[in-house]
Design a protein around this motif. Structure first.
Motif, PDB file in Angstrom:
ATOM      1  N   CYS A  19       7.696  -4.991  -1.353  1.00  0.00           N
ATOM      2  CA  CYS A  19       7.002  -6.016  -1.685  1.00  0.00           C
ATOM      3  C   CYS A  19       6.144  -5.834  -2.946  1.00  0.00           C
ATOM      4  CB  CYS A  19       6.099  -6.183  -0.444  1.00  0.00           C
ATOM      5  SG  CYS A  19       4.699  -7.656  -0.838  1.00  0.00           S
ATOM      6  N   LYS A  21       3.683  -7.520  -3.854  1.00  0.00           N
ATOM      7  CA  LYS A  21       2.078  -7.655  -3.417  1.00  0.00           C
ATOM      8  C   LYS A  21       1.736  -6.370  -3.369  1.00  0.00           C
ATOM      9  CE  LYS A  21      -0.684 -11.173  -1.159  1.00  0.00           C
ATOM     10  NZ  LYS A  21      -0.468 -12.196  -0.254  1.00  0.00           N
ATOM     11  N   GLN A  22       2.306  -5.615  -2.300  1.00  0.00           N
ATOM     12  CA  GLN A  22       1.964  -4.153  -1.856  1.00  0.00           C
ATOM     13  C   GLN A  22       1.627  -3.441  -3.122  1.00  0.00           C
ATOM     14  OE1 GLN A  22       4.111  -0.610  -0.002  1.00  0.00           O
ATOM     15  NE2 GLN A  22       4.511  -2.235   1.126  1.00  0.00           N
ATOM     16  N   TRP A  25      -1.264  -4.077  -5.163  1.00  0.00           N
ATOM     17  CA  TRP A  25      -2.508  -3.677  -4.632  1.00  0.00           C
ATOM     18  C   TRP A  25      -2.619  -2.289  -4.771  1.00  0.00           C
ATOM     19  CZ3 TRP A  25      -2.235  -7.499  -0.072  1.00  0.00           C
ATOM     20  CH2 TRP A  25      -3.041  -8.604  -0.255  1.00  0.00           C
ATOM     21  N   VAL A 206       3.284 -13.417  -2.389  1.00  0.00           N
ATOM     22  CA  VAL A 206       4.339 -13.195  -1.601  1.00  0.00           C
ATOM     23  C   VAL A 206       4.256 -13.560   0.011  1.00  0.00           C
ATOM     24  CG1 VAL A 206       5.857 -11.433  -0.783  1.00  0.00           C
ATOM     25  CG2 VAL A 206       4.786 -11.085  -3.019  1.00  0.00           C
ATOM     26  N   HIS A 211      10.076  -8.144   5.791  1.00  0.00           N
ATOM     27  CA  HIS A 211       9.798  -7.114   5.074  1.00  0.00           C
ATOM     28  C   HIS A 211       8.683  -6.287   5.083  1.00  0.00           C
ATOM     29  CE1 HIS A 211       7.542 -10.195   2.854  1.00  0.00           C
ATOM     30  NE2 HIS A 211       7.104  -9.392   2.297  1.00  0.00           N
ATOM     31  N   CYS A 212       7.550  -6.849   5.580  1.00  0.00           N
ATOM     32  CA  CYS A 212       6.209  -6.108   5.955  1.00  0.00           C
ATOM     33  C   CYS A 212       6.465  -4.990   6.685  1.00  0.00           C
ATOM     34  CB  CYS A 212       5.296  -7.443   6.485  1.00  0.00           C
ATOM     35  SG  CYS A 212       4.857  -8.409   5.497  1.00  0.00           S
ATOM     36  N   CYS A 218       3.843  -1.861   6.157  1.00  0.00           N
ATOM     37  CA  CYS A 218       2.942  -1.852   5.013  1.00  0.00           C
ATOM     38  C   CYS A 218       1.412  -1.760   5.574  1.00  0.00           C
ATOM     39  CB  CYS A 218       3.242  -3.417   4.480  1.00  0.00           C
ATOM     40  SG  CYS A 218       1.888  -3.658   3.158  1.00  0.00           S
ATOM     41  N   PHE A 220      -1.167  -2.976   4.173  1.00  0.00           N
ATOM     42  CA  PHE A 220      -1.932  -4.254   4.091  1.00  0.00           C
ATOM     43  C   PHE A 220      -1.723  -5.482   5.032  1.00  0.00           C
ATOM     44  CE2 PHE A 220      -1.669  -2.334  -0.315  1.00  0.00           C
ATOM     45  CZ  PHE A 220      -2.924  -1.896  -0.475  1.00  0.00           C
ATOM     46  N   ILE A 221      -0.775  -5.207   5.869  1.00  0.00           N
ATOM     47  CA  ILE A 221      -0.642  -6.125   7.209  1.00  0.00           C
ATOM     48  C   ILE A 221      -1.965  -6.847   7.567  1.00  0.00           C
ATOM     49  CG2 ILE A 221       0.222  -6.369   9.516  1.00  0.00           C
ATOM     50  CD1 ILE A 221       2.644  -4.496   8.706  1.00  0.00           C
ATOM     51  N   CYS A 224      -2.783  -9.536   4.861  1.00  0.00           N
ATOM     52  CA  CYS A 224      -2.027 -10.654   4.760  1.00  0.00           C
ATOM     53  C   CYS A 224      -1.634 -11.514   6.133  1.00  0.00           C
ATOM     54  CB  CYS A 224      -0.576 -10.137   4.185  1.00  0.00           C
ATOM     55  SG  CYS A 224      -0.619  -9.448   2.573  1.00  0.00           S
TER      56      CYS A 224
END
Ligand code: SF4
Length: 501
Positions: A19, A21-22, A25, A206, A211-212, A218, A220-221, A224
């Motif tokens: 991802c 976005k991941q 960050w 995103v 895909h998380c 991830c 950052f779940i 998000c």
């Protein structure tokens, strides 16, 4: 003057592949609290490092680029210098090309190709090769080739689940993944370019999705994903993600919204009834289910350690080995007595543990466990490891009864939240009793700390060792005490024969 572009690395590329976005960050907020490692993750890294070091023995005669992790450019220079000396292998070799760093666990000279070719070997501490290992190897091959190296082959070297201690000669399996990696190289250059451009721009948008959690959860779940309302349909016990999405699309966001005519499994029906009425549901069938818990009972719980590189006879990589138990036993005229055993040195704990276990459970008619298949597997292992106690252990195995399905198939409390782990069911069924007052509160921490207690040797000061030992004993004891109190509660419910709040 334009600012220098952010450099990528193998791990950044893999994160961005999951991802963008991941990755953004991770790069722009490297100190984000979500990125702090859990004790379990730290343990995995430490064991992975040990595996990496051991793997070097498979390609002997090499030289280690032994510089601090953050000295990327020095490592690249040292690798270049080592290459010029024509060594048979370089361990932890580093390369830079197209603003992307790539570290290689083992870079070996390929005997073919006139001595100029190389083999990239990616070492993994897993018991098998996984799909996500391919892009990992591919980005290394890509960067090395762009750096001017002739890479002929790519391999994944992983642990061998067939290996048994003490014969560690087959600890590793090497798989040639060259053809698969060549396929994965298609589009890699474009992806690197896209990641670089993305990192120079503001946070990308995103949408959340499958895909998380693929290939890894991830971190950052929680940032998000929207916070779900209590008793969201996705909290139905083991509901398929797609089914939950369908229910939500049909207008049923929470369990409160579900219509009475909806066809449900028995467990879901009980859960829905409990949530919608706000009351615990107790089936009449509970009475019969409890008849299997015939006194005198023993309540048993094991804790295990899991080592990538086995160190006790007959063990394979990552085998969960029982190293601690707690048993509460009903004894006629004496109420409950508590027995416990814990390993605190590096030797094989199983013979002494098995002996203490057989003795502790000797008078019990039934041996109660919560999720008994785990205890059953531990006992089977003990039977193999300590055959002289085989009969006594087999008797324990035969007498095992599982408290978990007794709860799951006959009782539901709204506070279970769709889960039946003891951490969820205990505080709901026995208010005031939980794990929150303990120093060690969950199985993951217990495993890591047990490993420290057993293997840290003199690095662990005596006072800290004593404290840790106590914390682990109290954690395991709580597991069996929880079962004692839970069974007491279930028997009380049967006596009442009511649906209680
Ligand atoms: S939670 Fe999902 S969308 Fe958010 S950063 Fe992680 S992978 Fe990307």
């Amino acid at each position: 003057m334009p600012s220098k572009p952010l450099r990528l690395s193998k791990s950044r590329y893999l994160s961005g592949l999951q991802c963008h976005k991941q990755l953004w960050w991770r790069v722009h907020e490297p100190d984000a609290p979500e990125l702090a490692l859990t004790p379990g993750q730290e343990n995995l890294f430490a064991q992975g490092k040990e595996v990496g070091e051991r793997a070097r023995g498979q390609v002997p005669g090499g030289e280690l680029i032994d510089l601090p992790f953050y000295e990327y450019d020095n490592k690249v220079a040292a690798t270049r210098e080592a290459l010029n000396r024509g060594l048979p292998a370089i361990y932890e070799a580093w390369f830079l090309a197209e603003d992307t760093y790539a570290g290689v666990d083992i870079l070996a000279r390929d005997p073919g190709g006139g001595g100029r070719g190389h083999v990239v070997i990616e070492v993994k501490a897993s018991n098998s090769r996984k799909p996500e290992h391919l892009p990992d190897a591919a980005v290394q091959v890509y960067v090395l080739r762009r750096a001017g190296l002739q890479v002929e082959r790519a391999e994944v070297m992983h642990l061998n689940p067939e290996c048994r201690y003490p014969d560690l000669s087959n600890l590793f399996v090497r798989e040639d993944v060259t053809a698969l990696v060549e396929g994965t190289l298609i589009g890699l250059s474009d992806e690197l370019e896209a990641q670089r451009r993305m990192l120079d721009a503001p946070l990308p948008d995103v949408p959340i999705g499958e895909h998380c959690s693929r290939p890894h959860d991830c971190p950052f779940i929680p940032r998000c994903w929207p916070k779900l309302p209590d008793h969201h349909v996705s909290s139905l016990y083991r509901i398929d993600r797609r089914r939950a999405v369908e229910l939500e699309a049909d207008g049923y966001a929470t369990i409160y919204d579900l219509p009475s005519e909806l066809e449900l499994s028995a467990i879901h029906a009980r859960q829905v009834k409990a949530v919608q009425t706000g009351r615990m549901v107790v089936e009449e069938t509970l009475k019969k289910a409890l008849t299997q818990f015939a006194s005198p009972l023993a309540f048993l719980d094991f804790e295990t350690v899991s080592l990538a590189i086995p160190r006790w006879a007959g063990c394979r990589p990552w085998q969960q080995v029982p190293v601690q138990f707690s048993v509460h036993v009903e004894e006629r005229g004496r109420g409950l007595t508590h027995h416990e055993w814990i390993a605190d040195g590096p030797g094989d704990p199983r013979p002494a543990l098995a002996e203490a276990l057989v003795e502790a459970c000797a008078g019990a008619r039934r041996v109660v466990a919560y999720y008994a298949s785990f205890e059953r597997e531990c006992i089977r292992q003990l039977r193999e490891a300590v055959p002289q106690l085989g009969r006594g252990l087999e008797r324990i195995e035969r007498r095992l009864v599982d408290l978990l399905p007794t709860v799951r198939n006959h009782v539901y409390h709204p506070d279970f939240g769709g889960r039946f782990s003891i951490k969820k069911t205990l505080p709901a069924l026995v208010p005031g009793l939980s794990y929150s007052d303990l120093k060690v509160r969950d199985g993951e921490v217990a495993t890591v700390e047990l490993q420290r207690l057993m293997l840290a040797g003199t690095e662990l000061p005596a006072s800290e060792r004593a404290e840790l030992r106590q914390a682990l004993l109290r954690y395991c004891e709580r597991d069996t005490w929880a079962m004692v109190k839970m069974l007491e509660k279930l028997r009380g419910l049967v006596a009442d024969q009511l649906e209680l709040f």
